[in-house]
Every structure is written in C-alpha cells, then in structure tokens.
Design a protein around this motif. Sequence first.
Motif, mmCIF file in Angstrom:
data_model
loop_
_atom_site.group_PDB
_atom_site.id
_atom_site.type_symbol
_atom_site.label_atom_id
_atom_site.label_comp_id
_atom_site.label_asym_id
_atom_site.label_seq_id
_atom_site.Cartn_x
_atom_site.Cartn_y
_atom_site.Cartn_z
ATOM 1 N N MET A 25 0.848 -1.196 0.000
ATOM 2 C CA MET A 25 0.000 0.000 0.000
ATOM 3 C C MET A 25 0.886 1.249 0.000
ATOM 4 O O MET A 25 1.407 1.643 1.036
ATOM 5 C CB MET A 25 -0.896 -0.011 1.240
ATOM 6 N N THR A 26 1.115 1.828 -1.165
ATOM 7 C CA THR A 26 2.010 2.981 -1.240
ATOM 8 C C THR A 26 1.213 4.286 -1.140
ATOM 9 O O THR A 26 0.032 4.334 -1.490
ATOM 10 C CB THR A 26 2.777 2.982 -2.584
ATOM 11 N N LYS A 27 1.930 5.292 -0.694
ATOM 12 C CA LYS A 27 1.301 6.612 -0.615
ATOM 13 C C LYS A 27 1.212 7.187 -2.031
ATOM 14 O O LYS A 27 2.215 7.209 -2.751
ATOM 15 C CB LYS A 27 2.166 7.502 0.278
ATOM 16 N N ILE A 28 0.017 7.621 -2.451
ATOM 17 C CA ILE A 28 -0.099 8.128 -3.826
ATOM 18 C C ILE A 28 0.073 9.643 -3.902
ATOM 19 O O ILE A 28 0.412 10.171 -4.954
ATOM 20 C CB ILE A 28 -1.411 7.680 -4.519
ATOM 21 N N SER A 29 -0.201 10.332 -2.802
ATOM 22 C CA SER A 29 0.019 11.789 -2.765
ATOM 23 C C SER A 29 -0.189 12.250 -1.330
ATOM 24 O O SER A 29 -0.557 11.451 -0.472
ATOM 25 C CB SER A 29 -0.953 12.518 -3.707
ATOM 26 N N ASP A 30 0.025 13.519 -1.080
ATOM 27 C CA ASP A 30 -0.200 14.028 0.283
ATOM 28 C C ASP A 30 -1.689 13.953 0.619
ATOM 29 O O ASP A 30 -2.072 13.565 1.707
ATOM 30 C CB ASP A 30 0.266 15.482 0.396
ATOM 31 N N ILE A 31 -2.515 14.363 -0.348
ATOM 32 C CA ILE A 31 -3.961 14.436 -0.095
ATOM 33 C C ILE A 31 -4.706 13.688 -1.193
ATOM 34 O O ILE A 31 -4.359 13.800 -2.377
ATOM 35 C CB ILE A 31 -4.440 15.913 -0.073
ATOM 36 N N ILE A 32 -5.716 12.935 -0.795
ATOM 37 C CA ILE A 32 -6.636 12.329 -1.769
ATOM 38 C C ILE A 32 -7.943 13.112 -1.712
ATOM 39 O O ILE A 32 -8.498 13.331 -0.628
ATOM 40 C CB ILE A 32 -6.908 10.841 -1.441
ATOM 41 N N VAL A 33 -8.426 13.535 -2.872
ATOM 42 C CA VAL A 33 -9.773 14.109 -2.961
ATOM 43 C C VAL A 33 -10.648 13.057 -3.627
ATOM 44 O O VAL A 33 -10.359 12.635 -4.753
ATOM 45 C CB VAL A 33 -9.779 15.416 -3.801
ATOM 46 N N GLN A 50 -2.577 25.653 -5.010
ATOM 47 C CA GLN A 50 -2.208 27.071 -5.133
ATOM 48 C C GLN A 50 -1.792 27.668 -3.796
ATOM 49 O O GLN A 50 -1.011 28.614 -3.751
ATOM 50 C CB GLN A 50 -3.372 27.863 -5.735
ATOM 51 N N ARG A 51 -2.329 27.151 -2.692
ATOM 52 C CA ARG A 51 -2.066 27.752 -1.379
ATOM 53 C C ARG A 51 -1.012 27.011 -0.573
ATOM 54 O O ARG A 51 -0.550 27.520 0.445
ATOM 55 C CB ARG A 51 -3.360 27.786 -0.547
ATOM 56 N N THR A 52 -0.657 25.774 -0.953
ATOM 57 C CA THR A 52 0.284 24.973 -0.154
ATOM 58 C C THR A 52 1.262 24.271 -1.095
ATOM 59 O O THR A 52 1.123 24.350 -2.312
ATOM 60 C CB THR A 52 -0.462 23.874 0.651
ATOM 61 N N ASN A 53 2.213 23.535 -0.495
ATOM 62 C CA ASN A 53 3.119 22.744 -1.354
ATOM 63 C C ASN A 53 2.709 21.280 -1.411
ATOM 64 O O ASN A 53 3.486 20.411 -1.755
ATOM 65 C CB ASN A 53 4.567 22.882 -0.863
ATOM 66 N N LYS A 54 1.470 20.987 -1.060
ATOM 67 C CA LYS A 54 0.981 19.592 -1.021
ATOM 68 C C LYS A 54 0.669 19.077 -2.432
ATOM 69 O O LYS A 54 0.316 19.846 -3.317
ATOM 70 C CB LYS A 54 -0.315 19.494 -0.212
ATOM 71 N N SER A 55 0.757 17.747 -2.565
ATOM 72 C CA SER A 55 0.305 17.107 -3.805
ATOM 73 C C SER A 55 -1.076 16.498 -3.571
ATOM 74 O O SER A 55 -1.414 16.121 -2.449
ATOM 75 C CB SER A 55 1.294 16.022 -4.235
ATOM 76 N N LYS A 98 -2.923 21.607 -15.485
ATOM 77 C CA LYS A 98 -1.690 22.404 -15.647
ATOM 78 C C LYS A 98 -0.814 22.330 -14.397
ATOM 79 O O LYS A 98 0.300 22.829 -14.387
ATOM 80 C CB LYS A 98 -2.054 23.864 -15.919
ATOM 81 N N GLN A 99 -1.340 21.773 -13.333
ATOM 82 C CA GLN A 99 -0.605 21.718 -12.065
ATOM 83 C C GLN A 99 0.099 20.369 -11.938
ATOM 84 O O GLN A 99 -0.563 19.331 -11.912
ATOM 85 C CB GLN A 99 -1.570 21.886 -10.879
ATOM 86 N N ASP A 100 1.445 20.400 -11.824
ATOM 87 C CA ASP A 100 2.198 19.146 -11.694
ATOM 88 C C ASP A 100 1.800 18.359 -10.457
ATOM 89 O O ASP A 100 1.922 17.139 -10.425
ATOM 90 C CB ASP A 100 3.706 19.441 -11.559
ATOM 91 N N ARG A 101 1.358 19.075 -9.436
ATOM 92 C CA ARG A 101 1.075 18.383 -8.168
ATOM 93 C C ARG A 101 -0.356 17.859 -8.073
ATOM 94 O O ARG A 101 -0.775 17.442 -7.006
ATOM 95 C CB ARG A 101 1.406 19.317 -6.988
ATOM 96 N N ILE A 102 -1.097 17.896 -9.184
ATOM 97 C CA ILE A 102 -2.428 17.262 -9.170
ATOM 98 C C ILE A 102 -2.425 16.066 -10.129
ATOM 99 O O ILE A 102 -2.075 16.199 -11.306
ATOM 100 C CB ILE A 102 -3.550 18.248 -9.579
ATOM 101 N N GLN A 103 -2.770 14.902 -9.592
ATOM 102 C CA GLN A 103 -2.900 13.676 -10.406
ATOM 103 C C GLN A 103 -4.370 13.257 -10.432
ATOM 104 O O GLN A 103 -5.131 13.639 -9.535
ATOM 105 C CB GLN A 103 -2.079 12.531 -9.785
ATOM 106 N N GLY A 151 -11.300 -3.527 -3.716
ATOM 107 C CA GLY A 151 -10.563 -3.778 -2.471
ATOM 108 C C GLY A 151 -9.159 -3.194 -2.490
ATOM 109 O O GLY A 151 -8.377 -3.409 -1.555
ATOM 110 N N GLU A 152 -8.815 -2.470 -3.546
ATOM 111 C CA GLU A 152 -7.477 -1.851 -3.596
ATOM 112 C C GLU A 152 -7.459 -0.629 -2.686
ATOM 113 O O GLU A 152 -8.452 0.115 -2.603
ATOM 114 C CB GLU A 152 -7.135 -1.443 -5.033
ATOM 115 N N ILE A 153 -6.305 -0.436 -2.048
ATOM 116 C CA ILE A 153 -6.211 0.636 -1.048
ATOM 117 C C ILE A 153 -5.198 1.685 -1.513
ATOM 118 O O ILE A 153 -4.107 1.335 -1.973
ATOM 119 C CB ILE A 153 -5.779 0.048 0.318
ATOM 120 N N TYR A 154 -5.578 2.945 -1.390
ATOM 121 C CA TYR A 154 -4.664 4.043 -1.720
ATOM 122 C C TYR A 154 -4.445 4.874 -0.469
ATOM 123 O O TYR A 154 -5.409 5.247 0.213
ATOM 124 C CB TYR A 154 -5.243 4.921 -2.831
ATOM 125 N N ARG A 155 -3.170 5.187 -0.200
ATOM 126 C CA ARG A 155 -2.847 5.864 1.053
ATOM 127 C C ARG A 155 -2.396 7.304 0.792
ATOM 128 O O ARG A 155 -1.794 7.603 -0.251
ATOM 129 C CB ARG A 155 -1.724 5.079 1.757
#
Length: 400
Positions: A1-9, A25-30, A122-127, A151-155
């Motif tokens: 179970m790997t971390k896919i980004s800082d935040i999942i929406v 735009q407001r933070t350095n989070k992915s 256009k944002q590199d930090r959004i997947q 049943g796949e898990i994303y962290r």
Amino acid sequence: MTKISDIIVVGGGIGGLAAALSIVQRTNKSVTVIEQAAEFGEVGAGIQLAPNALFVLDQLGVKEEIAKVAVFPKRLVLKDVYTAKEVAVLDLTEGFQEHFKHPYIVLHRSDLHRVLFEACQKQDRIQFMNNQSIQSVQQTDGQASVTNQNGEIYRAEAVIGADGLKSNVRKLFSNDKPICSEYVAYRGTIPIEEITSKDDVAMDDVIMWIGPNLHLVQYPVRRGELYNQVVVFKTYDYKPNGDWGTPEEMAKRFKGAHPLVVRALDFISTQFRWPMFDRLPIENWTEGNVTLLGDAAHPMLQYLAQGGVQALEDAYVLGEALEIKATYNEAFKHYQAERQPRSAMVQTSARKWGQIIHAEEDGVTTLLRDTIFNNHKATNYEVADFLYNYFNVRKGKVKA
Ligand SMILES: Cc1cc2nc3c(=O)[nH]c(=O)nc-3n(C[C@H](O)[C@H](O)[C@H](O)COP(=O)(O)OP(=O)(O)OC[C@H]3O[C@@H](n4cnc5c(N)ncnc54)[C@H](O)[C@@H]3O)c2cc1C
C-alpha cells in the motif's frame, strides 16, 4: 500500500476539482483526485453562479476563461406560471456588480467543469484516477487511506470527501440518508436556433416561472448558443421505489400554465429524470485527517442555486485553512468551524425558499410573499447579502 500523494480528494465534480486547485495554489501539497466515472465530466445542463462563486473563480485564476463561455444576464426574474406577470425582479447590471464586487453568470456545467479540469491539469502536483469507486476511508497513525470497489487501497496523509449527495466518505460521520423531496426535475440545453419563435427566449434574463408545487427555470448558456431549461414539480403519486414524477405527470401538473411555459415543455428532454434530494445539516464532518466538502458535506435543494456555489466557497476556505494551519486536523477543524454554520444556513434557507416559491395559490404564504415582492425594488440588493456577500463581509475577519 504505497502513498499516492499528500492528499486524496474523492470525487472529481466541481467541488473536488476546485478544492484540488485551491490546495495546490495555497500549499506545497500534492493531490490525487479519484473519480468513479470513466471520464471527468458534468451533466448536460446549465448552472447559475452568484458573485460569491465568482470571487472563488477569480482567486483560482479561472475567471477569465469562465467569462469566455458564460452569459452575463441583466435580470433575475420571478414570473407567475399562469399569467406571466413579473412577480419580482433583481437587476444584475452595474449597481449589482458594484454592490457584490462580482457579476452573476450562467453557463453550461460542462464548460465550468472543463475550465476547472484544465486548470488542474496544468498543475504538476495534481494527479487523476478514474474508474475508482471509493467505498470506505480508514485512518491509522495520522495517515488516511481509501478502498475502491476492487478492495485496492490508496494511502495519503489526508482525505477530502467530495463525493456528492450519496457520499461514501460521509458514512464516517453520519448514517443519515438522502431525503427525497418528492420533487423531480427534467433538464437540458438545446441549440438556440432550434427555438423558432423569438418570444420563447429572453436572452438577458434568468427566468423562474413559479406556481404551486412547480417551477420552470430558463436561461441561455455558452455565450448564448444554447438555451437551458429546468422543469421541476412535486409528484402527487410518490412511491419510494417506484416510477413517479413521470413526463406524463409533468404535462398534467403544468396544465393551464401560460402558453410560453407550455411551449417550453416541448423542448425539455425527458430522457433523464432527477429526483430531488437533500439532507439535514450535520454538526461534524471532520475527524483526524478526513473531512468533507460540497454536496458530500451539505447537499441542498437547488432552489437558491447555491449548491455548487457552496462547494466553491468550501474549496476556497479549505485551501486557506491548509495554508495557515500547521496540521491537517487543525486545518480541517478550522475550515469546518467556518463552513458548517454557513452551509447549514444556506441548506435550510433553500428548503424555505422552496416553500415560498411553491406556495399554494390563495394561501397565507402566497399572500405574504406577494406583499413582500410587491414592495421589492429591482435594485434592492440587501435582500441577497446573506448569500452573495459572504466573502465581502468575511474580508478582514480571517486571522491566521
Ligand atoms: C436541478 C439542479 C439544478 C442546480 N442548479 C444549481 C445552480 O444553478 N447553481 C449551483 O450553485 N448549484 C446548483 N445545483 C447544485 C449543484 O449541482 C451541486 O451542489 C454541485 O454539483 C455539488 O458539487 P460537488 O462537487 O460537491 O458534488 P457532485 O457534483 O455530485 O460531484 C461528486 C463527484 O464525485 C464522484 N463520486 C461520487 N461517489 C464517488 C465514489 N464513491 N468514488 C469516487 N467518486 C465518486 C461523482 O461521480 C462526481 O463526479 C443544482 C442541482 C440540481 C439537481
């Protein structure tokens, strides 16, 4: 179970995309936006955006792109569905824009969604991930993860549930169910050239034809190339799991309506039926590193045209909270402390507004309503301050 980004929406609707954009735009989070549908997109109908939405779109840097595809109506008009008498008008021209600092616009939902999606791309930090129906959310050791239909898990470090009315993320906070209003909507857009009579369209107006237990909304979208119509009525034949609010019933409910309204019904696509649901406000939608946004947090009836606008307000305030607070939990609590009372007020006001516009003829509500409307001036903007002036009032009040 790997971390896919800082935040999942969870959910790539208007709310989820605006939140992703606001956060990067407001933070350095992915951020990874996870969507159940095979493609990112929106339904084929219009959306009204009030100045409180335009403030957010401006802050997100997409207001100019939006303006290219929007229509800037000159009036919001309530009309009697039987007599076509103008019951109340709100002037949307210069005075309105001076008062609220932003215009009122109407546009196609897919145009709004596309502009937000392209800005996110256009944002590199959004997947983005598609075909992922998130079933549940878990939290351990200050981390959060989501589980999909296989049943796949994303962290990630944190999860934001922007998964709409039927949100699975919301189950963390409440076991409530969407409440059916017993109203149904049919909606869609048609090319303007398909409407043969000029009398049938008012290109400068957003019109809401109102009557007992029903209404029709009309306005142009996409630079005036398409005409959007939404028919809404209450069924007299509600069956929880059955076929109710049919096109046949629509014809019956609108019997006796003004000829312009009856003609408009001919142009309504009845292919998709939208039963109308909301939920009651909940006190808490944040726990640890998980929070909710948009319809997942506060789904409302559409009568004030504020559901999507509230999702945009959420997105802005959430981005700001993540910028100024040290931890996710502090940020999410800070965000909720501001957004819960605000969105709950709009949620409950939407229900009340529905009762007012749908009031029975000759009833006390209609009498009171018409007296108030008769005394209303088209440039009396204060009546809408409680909705549209949110960010203007808020300015200067927010402290880090
Ligand atoms: C008839 C009608 C007219 C309206 N008119 C207006 C208006 O004029 N102005 C206005 O501001 N609002 C209007 N609204 C309300 C507005 O449409 C909603 O409030 C708005 O779409 C909410 O955005 P959201 O992103 O929170 O949720 P949604 O738009 O519902 O998006 C949720 C997203 O999450 C995805 N999703 C759901 N479950 C999962 C899951 N388990 N896993 C992964 N993804 C998932 C969905 O596919 C979707 O893409 C109207 C609503 C209706 C019904």
